[in-house]
Scaffold this active site. Structure first.
Site, PDB file in Angstrom:
ATOM      1  NE  ARG A 244      -4.076  -2.018   1.853  1.00 52.34           N
ATOM      2  CZ  ARG A 244      -4.046  -3.068   2.649  1.00 52.34           C
ATOM      3  NH1 ARG A 244      -3.176  -3.122   3.638  1.00 52.34           N
ATOM      4  NH2 ARG A 244      -4.894  -4.054   2.479  1.00 52.34           N
TER       5      ARG A 244
ATOM      6  CE  LYS B  53      -0.985  13.094 -15.537  1.00 56.22           C
ATOM      7  NZ  LYS B  53      -1.341  13.501 -16.914  1.00 56.22           N
TER       8      LYS B  53
ATOM      9  CD  GLU C 221       6.217  14.516 -23.765  1.00 52.26           C
ATOM     10  OE1 GLU C 221       5.540  15.555 -23.692  1.00 52.26           O
ATOM     11  OE2 GLU C 221       5.718  13.367 -23.667  1.00 52.26           O
TER      12      GLU C 221
ATOM     13  CE  LYS D  79       4.961  16.548 -15.369  1.00 46.45           C
ATOM     14  NZ  LYS D  79       4.976  15.292 -16.067  1.00 46.45           N
TER      15      LYS D  79
ATOM     16  CD  GLU E  79      -4.374  15.436 -16.742  1.00 44.17           C
ATOM     17  OE1 GLU E  79      -3.208  15.041 -16.590  1.00 44.17           O
ATOM     18  OE2 GLU E  79      -5.117  15.036 -17.641  1.00 44.17           O
TER      19      GLU E  79
ATOM     20  NE  ARG F 238       0.320  16.162 -14.083  1.00 40.06           N
ATOM     21  CZ  ARG F 238       1.005  15.440 -13.231  1.00 40.06           C
ATOM     22  NH1 ARG F 238       0.795  15.570 -11.947  1.00 40.06           N
ATOM     23  NH2 ARG F 238       1.915  14.581 -13.649  1.00 40.06           N
TER      24      ARG F 238
ATOM     25  CG  ASN G  70      -2.188  15.132 -21.106  1.00 34.51           C
ATOM     26  OD1 ASN G  70      -1.166  14.478 -20.961  1.00 34.51           O
ATOM     27  ND2 ASN G  70      -3.126  15.213 -20.182  1.00 34.51           N
TER      28      ASN G  70
ATOM     29  CG  HIS H 204       0.427  13.694 -24.598  1.00 32.77           C
ATOM     30  ND1 HIS H 204       1.095  14.843 -24.951  1.00 32.77           N
ATOM     31  CD2 HIS H 204       1.297  12.989 -23.813  1.00 32.77           C
ATOM     32  CE1 HIS H 204       2.297  14.835 -24.401  1.00 32.77           C
ATOM     33  NE2 HIS H 204       2.447  13.732 -23.713  1.00 32.77           N
TER      34      HIS H 204
ATOM     35  CG  HIS I 218      -1.660   8.709 -25.300  1.00 31.04           C
ATOM     36  ND1 HIS I 218      -2.247   9.184 -24.156  1.00 31.04           N
ATOM     37  CD2 HIS I 218      -0.321   8.788 -25.074  1.00 31.04           C
ATOM     38  CE1 HIS I 218      -1.313   9.544 -23.280  1.00 31.04           C
ATOM     39  NE2 HIS I 218      -0.134   9.316 -23.823  1.00 31.04           N
TER      40      HIS I 218
ATOM     41  CG  HIS J  38       5.256   9.107 -25.059  1.00 36.89           C
ATOM     42  ND1 HIS J  38       3.893   8.954 -25.010  1.00 36.89           N
ATOM     43  CD2 HIS J  38       5.516  10.280 -24.414  1.00 36.89           C
ATOM     44  CE1 HIS J  38       3.349   9.972 -24.368  1.00 36.89           C
ATOM     45  NE2 HIS J  38       4.313  10.787 -23.984  1.00 36.89           N
TER      46      HIS J  38
HETATM   47  P1  NAD Z   1      11.887   4.440 -22.467  1.00 41.14           P
HETATM   48  O1  NAD Z   1      11.756   4.382 -21.017  1.00 41.14           O
HETATM   49  O2  NAD Z   1      11.374   3.305 -23.270  1.00 41.14           O
HETATM   50  O3  NAD Z   1      13.414   4.677 -22.823  1.00 41.14           O
HETATM   51  C1  NAD Z   1      13.801   4.760 -24.157  1.00 41.14           C
HETATM   52  C2  NAD Z   1      14.930   3.779 -24.514  1.00 41.14           C
HETATM   53  O4  NAD Z   1      16.162   4.299 -24.054  1.00 41.14           O
HETATM   54  C3  NAD Z   1      14.767   2.412 -23.868  1.00 41.14           C
HETATM   55  O5  NAD Z   1      15.239   1.431 -24.757  1.00 41.14           O
HETATM   56  C4  NAD Z   1      15.704   2.515 -22.669  1.00 41.14           C
HETATM   57  O6  NAD Z   1      16.157   1.277 -22.199  1.00 41.14           O
HETATM   58  C5  NAD Z   1      16.830   3.321 -23.237  1.00 41.14           C
HETATM   59  N1  NAD Z   1      17.635   4.095 -22.306  1.00 41.14           N
HETATM   60  C6  NAD Z   1      17.211   4.712 -21.178  1.00 41.14           C
HETATM   61  N2  NAD Z   1      18.214   5.452 -20.681  1.00 41.14           N
HETATM   62  C7  NAD Z   1      19.282   5.271 -21.494  1.00 41.14           C
HETATM   63  C8  NAD Z   1      20.589   5.806 -21.515  1.00 41.14           C
HETATM   64  N3  NAD Z   1      20.998   6.727 -20.631  1.00 41.14           N
HETATM   65  N4  NAD Z   1      21.431   5.391 -22.489  1.00 41.14           N
HETATM   66  C9  NAD Z   1      21.011   4.505 -23.428  1.00 41.14           C
HETATM   67  N5  NAD Z   1      19.778   4.003 -23.491  1.00 41.14           N
HETATM   68  C10 NAD Z   1      18.920   4.399 -22.526  1.00 41.14           C
HETATM   69  O7  NAD Z   1      11.184   5.748 -23.064  1.00 41.14           O
HETATM   70  P2  NAD Z   1      11.066   7.241 -22.551  1.00 41.14           P
HETATM   71  O8  NAD Z   1      10.968   8.053 -23.768  1.00 41.14           O
HETATM   72  O9  NAD Z   1      12.078   7.569 -21.542  1.00 41.14           O
HETATM   73  O10 NAD Z   1       9.655   7.234 -21.808  1.00 41.14           O
HETATM   74  C11 NAD Z   1       8.475   6.983 -22.499  1.00 41.14           C
HETATM   75  C12 NAD Z   1       7.430   6.544 -21.510  1.00 41.14           C
HETATM   76  O11 NAD Z   1       7.182   7.584 -20.582  1.00 41.14           O
HETATM   77  C13 NAD Z   1       6.085   6.215 -22.145  1.00 41.14           C
HETATM   78  O12 NAD Z   1       5.620   5.011 -21.619  1.00 41.14           O
HETATM   79  C14 NAD Z   1       5.197   7.358 -21.722  1.00 41.14           C
HETATM   80  O13 NAD Z   1       3.860   6.993 -21.612  1.00 41.14           O
HETATM   81  C15 NAD Z   1       5.792   7.740 -20.407  1.00 41.14           C
HETATM   82  N6  NAD Z   1       5.528   9.114 -20.007  1.00 41.14           N
HETATM   83  C16 NAD Z   1       5.093   9.324 -18.750  1.00 41.14           C
HETATM   84  C17 NAD Z   1       4.883  10.596 -18.297  1.00 41.14           C
HETATM   85  C18 NAD Z   1       4.473  10.823 -16.876  1.00 41.14           C
HETATM   86  O14 NAD Z   1       4.129  11.959 -16.539  1.00 41.14           O
HETATM   87  N7  NAD Z   1       4.516   9.826 -16.033  1.00 41.14           N
HETATM   88  C19 NAD Z   1       5.127  11.689 -19.134  1.00 41.14           C
HETATM   89  C20 NAD Z   1       5.583  11.452 -20.420  1.00 41.14           C
HETATM   90  C21 NAD Z   1       5.783  10.148 -20.841  1.00 41.14           C
HETATM   91  N1  GLY Z   2       2.993  14.230 -19.018  1.00 42.97           N
HETATM   92  C1  GLY Z   2       1.759  14.778 -18.587  1.00 42.97           C
HETATM   93  C2  GLY Z   2       1.663  15.020 -17.125  1.00 42.97           C
HETATM   94  O1  GLY Z   2       2.552  14.737 -16.369  1.00 42.97           O
HETATM   95  O2  GLY Z   2       0.680  15.480 -16.683  1.00 42.97           O
END
Ligand code: NAD
Ligand code: GLY
Length: 362
Positions: free
Chosen positions: A120, A142, A184, A226, A236, A240, A244, A247, A251, A264
């Site tokens: 939890r 998030k 982004e 942010k 949100e 917030r 998006n 997005h 998405h 993404h």
């Molecule tokens: P990812 O986590 O898939 O990383 C991209 C690639 O880079 C992967 O293959 C990873 O293993 C590799 N990698 C990571 N760090 C590295 C480094 N320093 N050197 C070499 N390779 C490296 O993708 P991302 O773009 O970081 O994140 C995308 C995800 O984030 C999506 O699932 C999206 O929905 C989510 N997201 C979440 C929020 C939020 O607010 N929580 C906001 C935007 C996106």
């Molecule tokens: N990436 C959108 C949010 O964090 O709200």
């Protein structure tokens, strides 16, 4: 190093941004008082950064449980989440055992959700290693996983205790992943920070060349934006949602193409052009504005044309968006460059025109 604060009363936390921060144990140790932590990472990031982090923490008496997941958006699901719980239970982790997310947004989102739900709720630390995760996903709490029917559909708001963005880790990032993060970054300029957008127009090539100073500035400015937004609207209910931009379309692209086929940030780039196109059709921004936005994404070598999925498929996928209220789609659109709004008042005909104009035939 620059330090920002996400102001959320008793859940406030710092974001540290700088080059070489992974070697600075003093930034992590205050959050590891019980000398035990689980580090969640993946098969790509582990060989690059896990050993150094583990050695550093162990040299300060912290016991490290490594949890190494398969790499990819297609693994951001309940089955992989289960692997985290399995490891935590096998190692008898307790409520005071923090989880450290070491990786990009996929690792950060999944680890955060595991932290929100295991026993939890256990403490959670973000060490983002992609540009996208440093400028966006590691900040704001998030967390979650995908569902076959929709992206990020299962999740929780759960804030980390600290975010450590080491700019030096971006040196090993593949070019296409760096560019995905830039999508982004551009977003912040478009929705609420025109001077930053102008800076990006002047410095895009430096960012692509991984100039440390430019990266440090872009990550810091993005996180400032942010943190301000999250500080006033954590869950949100208002501002917030502007984060998006692009997005709703993006998405749909990610899901429609199959998770992991479009990155993404690539979906966000093409989706932002669609949002700009729709804003123009509503008479809010000019065709020159749309071209200006498009040029910036093109200079970042990001896709500006969405894949052909068919209008009906787009509408079906977009209907699953988390912004849908009472069955009605809501869109983040641009009233002007540097100022976004959320609206539900989009004539269906204009939406169809955008979906037809922006997919595969531009
Ligand atoms: P990812 O986590 O898939 O990383 C991209 C690639 O880079 C992967 O293959 C990873 O293993 C590799 N990698 C990571 N760090 C590295 C480094 N320093 N050197 C070499 N390779 C490296 O993708 P991302 O773009 O970081 O994140 C995308 C995800 O984030 C999506 O699932 C999206 O929905 C989510 N997201 C979440 C929020 C939020 O607010 N929580 C906001 C935007 C996106
Ligand atoms: N990436 C959108 C949010 O964090 O709200």
């Amino acid at each position: 190093m620059q330090t920002l604060t996400v102001g959320l009363a008793e859940r406030s936390y710092h974001i540290h941004i700088g080059s070489g921060l992974l070697a600075h144990a003093e930034l992590l140790l205050p959050h590891l008082p019980h000398k035990r932590t689980a580090v969640v990472t993946n098969t790509t990031v582990a060989p690059l950064y896990l050993e150094a982090l583990r050695t550093l923490l162990q040299s300060h008496g912290v016991d490290v449980i490594p949890i190494i997941l398969p790499d990819g958006e297609e693994y951001k699901n309940a089955a992989t989440l289960g692997l985290i719980y399995d490891a935590l239970l096998t190692h008898r982790c307790e409520r005071n055992t923090p989880l450290i997310a070491l990786g990009g947004g996929v690792i950060g989102d999944m680890t955060g959700y595991a932290a929100a739900t295991f026993l939890r709720g256990v403490p959670f630390i973000q060490i983002p290693t992609t540009l996208l995760s440093q400028v966006d996903s590691s900040v704001g709490g998030k967390t979650g996983i995908n569902h076959p029917l929709g992206k990020n559909m299962i999740g929780a708001f759960y804030q980390p205790q600290v975010v450590l963005a080491d700019i030096a880790t971006l040196n090993t990032l593949p070019d296409n992943e760096l560019r995905a993060g830039i999508a982004e970054v551009i977003k912040y300029g478009l929705i609420r920070d025109l001077p930053f957008l102008e800076w990006l127009e002047q410095n895009m090539e430096k960012l692509l060349a991984r100039d440390t100073e430019a990266l440090q500035y872009a990550v810091t400015r993005s996180c400032q934006n942010k943190a301000e937004v999250v500080g006033v609207d954590e869950r949100e209910s208002g501002e917030r949602a502007l984060l998006n931009l692009g997005h709703t379309f993006g998405h749909a692209i990610e899901n429609g193409m199959g998770y992991g086929v479009w990155l993404h940030g690539e979906g966000v780039a093409a989706g932002t052009i669609m949002a700009a196109d729709l804003s123009q059709r509503l008479g809010w921004i000019s065709t020159e504005d749309v071209m200006r936005i498009r040029r910036l994404f093109e200079r970042a070598q990001l896709p500006v044309v969405a894949p052909v999925l068919g209008v009906e498929k787009y509408l079906q996928l977009m209907g699953l968006d988390k912004k849908v209220v009472g069955g009605k789609m809501r869109f983040v659109l641009l009233e002007s460059i540097g100022h976004a709004v959320v609206t539900g008042d989009v004539p269906q005909g204009l939406l169809h025109q955008t979906l037809e104009a922006c997919c595969g035939n531009a």
